[in-house]
Design an enzyme around this catalytic site. Sequence first.
Site, PDB file in Angstrom:
ATOM      1  N   ASP A  47      44.917  25.094  68.376  1.00  0.00           N
ATOM      2  CA  ASP A  47      45.366  25.663  66.991  1.00  0.00           C
ATOM      3  C   ASP A  47      45.419  26.909  67.127  1.00  0.00           C
ATOM      4  O   ASP A  47      44.670  27.628  67.816  1.00  0.00           O
ATOM      5  CB  ASP A  47      45.248  24.389  65.811  1.00  0.00           C
ATOM      6  CG  ASP A  47      43.305  24.757  65.812  1.00  0.00           C
ATOM      7  OD1 ASP A  47      42.445  25.609  66.650  1.00  0.00           O
ATOM      8  OD2 ASP A  47      42.969  24.426  64.876  1.00  0.00           O
ATOM      9  N   HIS A  48      45.251  27.060  65.424  1.00  0.00           N
ATOM     10  CA  HIS A  48      44.331  28.958  65.671  1.00  0.00           C
ATOM     11  C   HIS A  48      43.251  28.884  65.971  1.00  0.00           C
ATOM     12  O   HIS A  48      42.160  30.152  65.925  1.00  0.00           O
ATOM     13  CB  HIS A  48      45.068  29.021  64.156  1.00  0.00           C
ATOM     14  CG  HIS A  48      44.300  28.571  62.640  1.00  0.00           C
ATOM     15  ND1 HIS A  48      44.655  27.117  62.959  1.00  0.00           N
ATOM     16  CD2 HIS A  48      42.635  29.175  61.830  1.00  0.00           C
ATOM     17  CE1 HIS A  48      43.950  26.741  61.920  1.00  0.00           C
ATOM     18  NE2 HIS A  48      43.338  27.317  61.407  1.00  0.00           N
ATOM     19  N   CYS A 105      39.928  24.016  69.831  1.00  0.00           N
ATOM     20  CA  CYS A 105      40.551  24.503  68.020  1.00  0.00           C
ATOM     21  C   CYS A 105      39.353  24.760  67.616  1.00  0.00           C
ATOM     22  O   CYS A 105      38.108  24.890  69.064  1.00  0.00           O
ATOM     23  CB  CYS A 105      40.152  23.018  67.485  1.00  0.00           C
ATOM     24  SG  CYS A 105      39.244  21.708  67.523  1.00  0.00           S
ATOM     25  N   GLY A 106      38.156  24.987  66.472  1.00  0.00           N
ATOM     26  CA  GLY A 106      37.148  25.469  66.958  1.00  0.00           C
ATOM     27  C   GLY A 106      36.248  25.014  66.639  1.00  0.00           C
ATOM     28  O   GLY A 106      35.577  25.769  67.183  1.00  0.00           O
ATOM     29  N   THR A 107      36.437  23.246  66.959  1.00  0.00           N
ATOM     30  CA  THR A 107      34.560  22.658  67.516  1.00  0.00           C
ATOM     31  C   THR A 107      35.328  22.085  68.345  1.00  0.00           C
ATOM     32  O   THR A 107      34.889  21.805  69.118  1.00  0.00           O
ATOM     33  CB  THR A 107      34.936  22.175  65.742  1.00  0.00           C
ATOM     34  OG1 THR A 107      35.735  21.116  65.230  1.00  0.00           O
ATOM     35  CG2 THR A 107      34.127  22.927  64.562  1.00  0.00           C
ATOM     36  N   GLY A 108      36.631  21.540  68.509  1.00  0.00           N
ATOM     37  CA  GLY A 108      37.238  20.648  69.280  1.00  0.00           C
ATOM     38  C   GLY A 108      36.361  19.491  69.416  1.00  0.00           C
ATOM     39  O   GLY A 108      37.805  18.535  69.891  1.00  0.00           O
ATOM     40  N   ILE A 109      36.397  19.589  68.590  1.00  0.00           N
ATOM     41  CA  ILE A 109      37.124  17.663  67.287  1.00  0.00           C
ATOM     42  C   ILE A 109      37.604  17.232  67.571  1.00  0.00           C
ATOM     43  O   ILE A 109      38.415  16.584  67.836  1.00  0.00           O
ATOM     44  CB  ILE A 109      35.774  17.532  66.243  1.00  0.00           C
ATOM     45  CG1 ILE A 109      33.702  17.455  66.891  1.00  0.00           C
ATOM     46  CG2 ILE A 109      36.054  16.427  65.649  1.00  0.00           C
ATOM     47  CD1 ILE A 109      33.035  18.161  65.565  1.00  0.00           C
ATOM     48  N   GLY A 110      38.603  17.859  66.582  1.00  0.00           N
ATOM     49  CA  GLY A 110      39.659  17.907  65.977  1.00  0.00           C
ATOM     50  C   GLY A 110      40.820  17.685  66.811  1.00  0.00           C
ATOM     51  O   GLY A 110      41.488  16.578  66.996  1.00  0.00           O
ATOM     52  N   HIS A 150      32.498  10.173  86.203  1.00  0.00           N
ATOM     53  CA  HIS A 150      32.278   8.993  85.762  1.00  0.00           C
ATOM     54  C   HIS A 150      33.810   8.399  85.175  1.00  0.00           C
ATOM     55  O   HIS A 150      33.708   7.704  84.971  1.00  0.00           O
ATOM     56  CB  HIS A 150      31.146   9.242  85.396  1.00  0.00           C
ATOM     57  CG  HIS A 150      29.952   9.514  85.915  1.00  0.00           C
ATOM     58  ND1 HIS A 150      28.673   9.576  84.836  1.00  0.00           N
ATOM     59  CD2 HIS A 150      29.643   9.813  87.042  1.00  0.00           C
ATOM     60  CE1 HIS A 150      26.927   9.949  86.251  1.00  0.00           C
ATOM     61  NE2 HIS A 150      28.304  10.121  87.488  1.00  0.00           N
ATOM     62  N   ARG A 161      31.720   2.209  90.999  1.00  0.00           N
ATOM     63  CA  ARG A 161      30.860   1.828  89.649  1.00  0.00           C
ATOM     64  C   ARG A 161      31.637   2.410  88.312  1.00  0.00           C
ATOM     65  O   ARG A 161      31.348   1.523  87.358  1.00  0.00           O
ATOM     66  CB  ARG A 161      29.636   1.602  89.934  1.00  0.00           C
ATOM     67  CG  ARG A 161      28.690   2.855  88.732  1.00  0.00           C
ATOM     68  CD  ARG A 161      27.510   3.227  89.274  1.00  0.00           C
ATOM     69  NE  ARG A 161      26.885   4.139  88.708  1.00  0.00           N
ATOM     70  CZ  ARG A 161      26.719   5.178  89.677  1.00  0.00           C
ATOM     71  NH1 ARG A 161      27.285   5.442  91.191  1.00  0.00           N
ATOM     72  NH2 ARG A 161      26.242   6.411  88.859  1.00  0.00           N
ATOM     73  N   HIS A 162      32.239   3.246  88.181  1.00  0.00           N
ATOM     74  CA  HIS A 162      32.510   3.650  86.687  1.00  0.00           C
ATOM     75  C   HIS A 162      33.960   2.976  87.931  1.00  0.00           C
ATOM     76  O   HIS A 162      34.266   3.032  85.260  1.00  0.00           O
ATOM     77  CB  HIS A 162      32.401   5.121  87.561  1.00  0.00           C
ATOM     78  CG  HIS A 162      31.179   5.787  87.767  1.00  0.00           C
ATOM     79  ND1 HIS A 162      30.493   5.386  86.561  1.00  0.00           N
ATOM     80  CD2 HIS A 162      30.902   6.383  88.985  1.00  0.00           C
ATOM     81  CE1 HIS A 162      29.882   6.253  87.290  1.00  0.00           C
ATOM     82  NE2 HIS A 162      29.756   6.418  87.855  1.00  0.00           N
TER      83      HIS A 162
HETATM   84  C1  RB5 Z   1      40.668  24.556  61.689  1.00  0.00           C
HETATM   85  O1  RB5 Z   1      40.052  25.466  60.623  1.00  0.00           O
HETATM   86  C2  RB5 Z   1      40.026  23.809  62.309  1.00  0.00           C
HETATM   87  O2  RB5 Z   1      38.873  22.843  61.334  1.00  0.00           O
HETATM   88  C3  RB5 Z   1      39.504  23.087  63.243  1.00  0.00           C
HETATM   89  O3  RB5 Z   1      40.351  24.416  64.698  1.00  0.00           O
HETATM   90  C4  RB5 Z   1      38.751  22.207  64.284  1.00  0.00           C
HETATM   91  O4  RB5 Z   1      37.767  23.023  64.202  1.00  0.00           O
HETATM   92  C5  RB5 Z   1      38.937  20.674  63.747  1.00  0.00           C
HETATM   93  O5  RB5 Z   1      38.235  19.983  64.310  1.00  0.00           O
END
Ligand code: RB5
Length: 147
Positions: free
Chosen positions: A8-9, A65-70, A98, A132-133
């Site tokens: 994303d951005h 993304c910003g955090t990698g979480i989304g 693994h 084993r994995h």
């Molecule tokens: C975008 O502002 C931000 O929320 C996205 O890049 C990401 O970090 C979401 O998990």
Amino acid sequence: MKVAIGSDHGGFTLKLEIKKLLEELNIEYDDVGCHDESSVDYPDFAIPVAEKVANGEADRGIVICGTGIGVSISANKVKGIRCALVHDVFSAKATREHNDSNVLAMGERVIGPGLAREIAKTWLESEYEGGRHERRVNKIKQYEEKQ
Ligand code: RB5
């Protein structure tokens, strides 16, 4: 090896850096977007990357993304995808060996480009150990088959 890559951005600038790395490593890639820093929605890019890996159009995927979480949450919704959110080199190697992870997620706002390049290079060059994995990865696959 062919890599599908998307961001994303919030991950756009780091994606440019990782694309440079892929070129240096002579790895073919398919960039599904985004293509500039305008605000967009991360599932619109993480899911197409994951689908390309799941359907065999790409061998591996990288989502940013910003955090990698989304992007990691989104990619992991696609059947057959084991997306690992990684911000250190040890985990980059371990998740290939693994978990046989087939998509790598990183957050541009979490780590710098130098570390991100090392993580991506390590992840791309590490191999699944099986053994084993295999039993553990199979349990994930079996659960997925029941959905
Ligand atoms: C975008 O502002 C931000 O929320 C996205 O890049 C990401 O970090 C979401 O998990």
